[in-house]
Design a protein around this motif. Structure first.
Motif, PDB file in Angstrom:
ATOM      1  N   ASN A 145       0.824  -1.213   0.000  1.00 33.92           N
ATOM      2  CA  ASN A 145       0.000   0.000   0.000  1.00 33.92           C
ATOM      3  C   ASN A 145       0.857   1.263   0.000  1.00 33.92           C
ATOM      4  O   ASN A 145       0.543   2.240  -0.694  1.00 33.92           O
ATOM      5  N   GLU A 146       1.948   1.240   0.778  1.00 33.81           N
ATOM      6  CA  GLU A 146       2.841   2.393   0.822  1.00 33.81           C
ATOM      7  C   GLU A 146       3.494   2.625  -0.540  1.00 33.81           C
ATOM      8  O   GLU A 146       3.649   3.771  -0.982  1.00 33.81           O
ATOM      9  N   TRP A 147       3.887   1.547  -1.191  1.00 32.45           N
ATOM     10  CA  TRP A 147       4.497   1.669  -2.521  1.00 32.45           C
ATOM     11  C   TRP A 147       3.494   2.252  -3.512  1.00 32.45           C
ATOM     12  O   TRP A 147       3.836   3.141  -4.307  1.00 32.45           O
ATOM     13  N   GLN A 151       3.775   5.792  -5.594  1.00 32.05           N
ATOM     14  CA  GLN A 151       3.689   5.890  -7.048  1.00 32.05           C
ATOM     15  C   GLN A 151       2.613   6.887  -7.469  1.00 32.05           C
ATOM     16  O   GLN A 151       2.796   7.665  -8.410  1.00 32.05           O
ATOM     17  N   ASP A 152       1.498   6.868  -6.766  1.00 33.21           N
ATOM     18  CA  ASP A 152       0.414   7.802  -7.078  1.00 33.21           C
ATOM     19  C   ASP A 152       0.850   9.240  -6.806  1.00 33.21           C
ATOM     20  O   ASP A 152       0.532  10.159  -7.567  1.00 33.21           O
ATOM     21  N   ALA A 153       1.578   9.452  -5.701  1.00 39.34           N
ATOM     22  CA  ALA A 153       2.049  10.796  -5.339  1.00 39.34           C
ATOM     23  C   ALA A 153       3.036  11.328  -6.378  1.00 39.34           C
ATOM     24  O   ALA A 153       3.083  12.532  -6.649  1.00 39.34           O
ATOM     25  N   LEU A 154       3.819  10.418  -6.961  1.00 40.08           N
ATOM     26  CA  LEU A 154       4.795  10.811  -7.979  1.00 40.08           C
ATOM     27  C   LEU A 154       4.147  11.034  -9.344  1.00 40.08           C
ATOM     28  O   LEU A 154       4.799  11.474 -10.288  1.00 40.08           O
ATOM     29  N   GLY A 155       2.855  10.689  -9.429  1.00 37.84           N
ATOM     30  CA  GLY A 155       2.150  10.862 -10.692  1.00 37.84           C
ATOM     31  C   GLY A 155       2.407   9.756 -11.684  1.00 37.84           C
ATOM     32  O   GLY A 155       2.146   9.911 -12.889  1.00 37.84           O
ATOM     33  N   ASN A 156       2.934   8.639 -11.223  1.00 38.52           N
ATOM     34  CA  ASN A 156       3.198   7.506 -12.109  1.00 38.52           C
ATOM     35  C   ASN A 156       1.927   6.714 -12.343  1.00 38.52           C
ATOM     36  O   ASN A 156       1.180   6.426 -11.406  1.00 38.52           O
ATOM     37  N   ASN A 157       1.674   6.370 -13.584  1.00 40.92           N
ATOM     38  CA  ASN A 157       0.532   5.511 -13.888  1.00 40.92           C
ATOM     39  C   ASN A 157       0.993   4.076 -13.706  1.00 40.92           C
ATOM     40  O   ASN A 157       1.412   3.415 -14.654  1.00 40.92           O
ATOM     41  N   ARG A 158       0.962   3.616 -12.462  1.00 40.83           N
ATOM     42  CA  ARG A 158       1.526   2.301 -12.142  1.00 40.83           C
ATOM     43  C   ARG A 158       0.771   1.168 -12.823  1.00 40.83           C
ATOM     44  O   ARG A 158       1.332   0.118 -13.106  1.00 40.83           O
ATOM     45  N   TYR A 159      -0.515   1.383 -13.095  1.00 40.44           N
ATOM     46  CA  TYR A 159      -1.293   0.311 -13.715  1.00 40.44           C
ATOM     47  C   TYR A 159      -0.877   0.085 -15.163  1.00 40.44           C
ATOM     48  O   TYR A 159      -0.644  -1.049 -15.585  1.00 40.44           O
ATOM     49  N   ASP A 160      -0.743   1.182 -15.937  1.00 41.26           N
ATOM     50  CA  ASP A 160      -0.307   1.041 -17.325  1.00 41.26           C
ATOM     51  C   ASP A 160       1.110   0.511 -17.392  1.00 41.26           C
ATOM     52  O   ASP A 160       1.444  -0.329 -18.227  1.00 41.26           O
ATOM     53  N   SER A 161       1.977   1.013 -16.486  1.00 40.88           N
ATOM     54  CA  SER A 161       3.376   0.585 -16.486  1.00 40.88           C
ATOM     55  C   SER A 161       3.499  -0.896 -16.157  1.00 40.88           C
ATOM     56  O   SER A 161       4.231  -1.635 -16.826  1.00 40.88           O
ATOM     57  N   GLU A 162       2.766  -1.337 -15.135  1.00 43.92           N
ATOM     58  CA  GLU A 162       2.823  -2.737 -14.738  1.00 43.92           C
ATOM     59  C   GLU A 162       2.244  -3.630 -15.823  1.00 43.92           C
ATOM     60  O   GLU A 162       2.785  -4.703 -16.116  1.00 43.92           O
ATOM     61  N   GLU A 163       1.147  -3.191 -16.426  1.00 43.61           N
ATOM     62  CA  GLU A 163       0.535  -4.005 -17.471  1.00 43.61           C
ATOM     63  C   GLU A 163       1.459  -4.112 -18.676  1.00 43.61           C
ATOM     64  O   GLU A 163       1.610  -5.189 -19.254  1.00 43.61           O
TER      65      GLU A 163
END
Length: 221
Positions: A145-147, A151-163
């Motif tokens: 959850n912290e990670w 990622q959200d705070a940094l503005g990274n689209n973690r879902y698109d990146s992970e996919e």
């Protein structure tokens, strides 16, 4: 519970109906096997199955019927199905190498987690406690959850990146398995085996999804 008992009685009939279309049944079977393997509720050891089971419809039907019953067992339980993570996923969440994660497992820093076999890929549940250097305990879910919040705070689209990373990894596995890209291997081959049919369908899907993400990103830019 009554519905669960009724479902158990009909599991074999349901299996027969699902297996009316062999190519779809194989794909469905593989999805279920991987789903159960990625939860903390896997009671059948289905992750140990080899691809050879896909060539034996009788054996696959037997496993499929058992899998349906396990799903029914899970459905009537009150506790939540928790995700489990590989050492590779944990290395990303903790910000350390996979070797460090493995060392932590060997040192007992993940409470109650042991390797069942030499070189076996460990899978650690979200509710597992991890001991920090200070001796304080954190659940793996807290670290994840912290990670995600970071990622959200940094503005990274973690879902698109992970996919995208997932799709690249999956396509690379198929290229390695068949010794080339899709067009020069399964894409031009006639008379595919059941395993090849399933792989071809999955490989095509991964390629379409990857192209869609790339096109969306290009349009956004």
């Amino acid at each position: 519970m009554y519905e669960k008992m009724a479902f158990d009685e009909r599991a074999e009939k349901i299996t027969e109906r699902i297996f009316e279309d062999k190519s779809e049944s194989i794909l469905f079977f593989k999805v279920l096997v991987n789903y159960l393997d990625m939860t903390s509720k896997n009671k059948l050891g289905l992750d140990k199955l080899s691809e050879s089971v896909l060539e034996n419809s009788t054996e696959m039907k037997s496993y499929f019927s058992k899998t349906l019953k396990v799903m029914a067992d899970i459905a009537v339980q009150a506790d939540e199905i928790l995700p489990v993570y590989t050492t590779g996923q944990l290395s990303k969440f903790f910000g350390v190498s996979i070797t460090t994660i493995n060392n932590w497992i060997n040192e007992g820093k993940f409470i109650g987690v042991e390797r069942s076999e030499r070189n076996s890929q460990a899978r650690i549940s979200a509710d597992t406690l991890w001991m920090a250097k200070t001796g304080k305990l954190y659940s793996v879910a807290q670290i994840v959850n912290e990670w995600e919040e970071e990622q959200d705070a940094l503005g990274n689209n973690r879902y698109d990146s992970e996919e995208k990373n997932f799709l690249v990894d999956q396509m690379a596995l198929y290229e390695k398995k068949y010794g080339g890209d899709f067009e020069s291997t399964l894409g031009m081959k006639d008379g595919l085996s059941p395993e090849e049919e399933t792989d071809a369908a999955a490989w095509s899907y991964f390629r379409r999804k990857f192209d869609a993400i790339r096109d969306d990103k290009s349009a956004a830019n």
